[in-house]
Design a protein around this motif. Sequence first.
Motif, mmCIF file in Angstrom:
data_model
loop_
_atom_site.group_PDB
_atom_site.id
_atom_site.type_symbol
_atom_site.label_atom_id
_atom_site.label_comp_id
_atom_site.label_asym_id
_atom_site.label_seq_id
_atom_site.Cartn_x
_atom_site.Cartn_y
_atom_site.Cartn_z
ATOM 1 N N ALA A 189 0.878 -1.173 0.000
ATOM 2 C CA ALA A 189 0.000 0.000 0.000
ATOM 3 C C ALA A 189 0.913 1.220 0.000
ATOM 4 O O ALA A 189 1.477 1.592 1.029
ATOM 5 N N TYR A 190 1.064 1.832 -1.174
ATOM 6 C CA TYR A 190 2.001 2.945 -1.321
ATOM 7 C C TYR A 190 1.433 4.257 -0.791
ATOM 8 O O TYR A 190 0.228 4.468 -0.728
ATOM 9 N N ILE A 248 3.204 -9.779 -6.267
ATOM 10 C CA ILE A 248 3.054 -8.519 -5.554
ATOM 11 C C ILE A 248 1.775 -7.848 -6.015
ATOM 12 O O ILE A 248 1.510 -7.767 -7.221
ATOM 13 N N LYS A 249 0.993 -7.357 -5.087
ATOM 14 C CA LYS A 249 -0.179 -6.532 -5.398
ATOM 15 C C LYS A 249 0.109 -5.127 -4.915
ATOM 16 O O LYS A 249 0.502 -4.921 -3.768
ATOM 17 N N GLU A 250 -0.060 -4.123 -5.788
ATOM 18 C CA GLU A 250 0.239 -2.734 -5.458
ATOM 19 C C GLU A 250 -1.007 -1.869 -5.502
ATOM 20 O O GLU A 250 -1.758 -1.894 -6.485
ATOM 21 N N LEU A 251 -1.215 -1.097 -4.465
ATOM 22 C CA LEU A 251 -2.279 -0.107 -4.403
ATOM 23 C C LEU A 251 -1.648 1.208 -3.968
ATOM 24 O O LEU A 251 -0.723 1.215 -3.153
ATOM 25 N N THR A 252 -2.147 2.317 -4.486
ATOM 26 C CA THR A 252 -1.500 3.607 -4.251
ATOM 27 C C THR A 252 -2.469 4.650 -3.723
ATOM 28 O O THR A 252 -3.597 4.763 -4.199
ATOM 29 N N ALA A 253 -2.005 5.412 -2.757
ATOM 30 C CA ALA A 253 -2.822 6.445 -2.129
ATOM 31 C C ALA A 253 -3.033 7.643 -3.045
ATOM 32 O O ALA A 253 -2.211 7.934 -3.913
ATOM 33 N N LYS A 254 -4.140 8.342 -2.836
ATOM 34 C CA LYS A 254 -4.418 9.620 -3.471
ATOM 35 C C LYS A 254 -4.115 10.731 -2.467
ATOM 36 O O LYS A 254 -4.167 10.520 -1.259
ATOM 37 N N VAL A 291 3.279 1.780 3.209
ATOM 38 C CA VAL A 291 4.434 2.621 2.925
ATOM 39 C C VAL A 291 4.129 4.076 3.289
ATOM 40 O O VAL A 291 3.552 4.826 2.509
ATOM 41 N N GLY A 292 4.486 4.465 4.513
ATOM 42 C CA GLY A 292 4.318 5.856 4.910
ATOM 43 C C GLY A 292 3.592 6.040 6.226
ATOM 44 O O GLY A 292 2.716 5.255 6.588
ATOM 45 N N PHE A 293 3.958 7.109 6.934
ATOM 46 C CA PHE A 293 3.408 7.391 8.266
ATOM 47 C C PHE A 293 1.899 7.632 8.253
ATOM 48 O O PHE A 293 1.231 7.446 9.267
#
Length: 352
Positions: free
Chosen positions: A51-52, A81-87, A113-115
């Motif tokens: 989860a980016y 790998i499965k990738e999902l990305t934040a807006k 991935v990220g605080f």
Amino acid sequence: MRRVAKLSAACIATAALALTATACGSTSSEGDSSSSASAGSSKGGIKIGLAYDVGGRGDRSFNDSAARGADKAEKEFGGSIKELTAKSSDTEADREQRLTDLADAGYNPIVAVGFSYATSVDKVAAKYPKVNFGLIDAVAKATNVDSITFTEEQGSYLAGVAAALKTKKDHVGFIGGVDTPLIKKFEAGYAQGVKDTNPKVKVDVQYLTHGSDFSGFADPAKGKEAASGMLDNGADVIYAAAGSSGNGSIEAVSGVKGAWAIGVDSDQYNIPGLSKFKNSILTSMVKNVDVGVYDFIKSVHDGKPLTGNQLYSLAKGGVGLSTSGGFIDDIQPKLDEAKKKIVDGTIKVKTS
């Protein structure tokens, strides 16, 4: 064979930077495996969920470093790998849903991935106690989470030393993507490194966005504008801790003779998409997110999942300066001296 599932429509970055198109915010998931898969393995190998943060794979910085760690693990252990990305506009519910989708699809381990995922990881991890979660840049409370953190301020201190030794105008700059406690660590360490080396050097500071507006991590045009303003005001070394926005800063610096950019998270001198600017990249404050991600995934694969807080410090090689290009070779002894003093405790680096 490696399979990376990318979900959602691609975002288009500025043509000048030719940013890689990345998934932008869909929270749908594929697969129907049980969310309580044992030790994160499946018949086809380990199933890694990523989860980016905003920017996703292709940001040439923070997210790409995490991706390298997952890629290495997938290559070594097999699987997918499965990738999902934040807006930039994500709500807490969006982040929870993204992690839940990965867990429901049987991905284990799952790396946030990220605080910004801190709260959602705690909530979702509690609902899926047999799934192993990794959280980068924040410390979780849930017992099935490996919190992967770094001493960004220590690496940034060294970047500050380099900036102070290389500036010809006694004037440098810092660009932060978003005004958050994490990015404040980069600023604090950098400013301290500059001032400890040469108190006469002026340090300009600018943040691209504030509060819950995370678009400052994914706006190269805004990063370029900020850097151009600093250059016009007399700065000749600029350090940007701003995700893909930092790519715009590097582009701006490359257009000014004698000016230097300091990259962040990845060794940006060696990033193919930034190759035309590399002779302006003095060094990069490398934050080895890839190492933390790989260590976590390997621990799950080995059946001994890491939990608690794994702190990757300067002493442990978690952060440091890249030497690509040879532009800091002449000041390396002074950088080594500063590193030694940080590691032995003689220098206490501030975090705010």
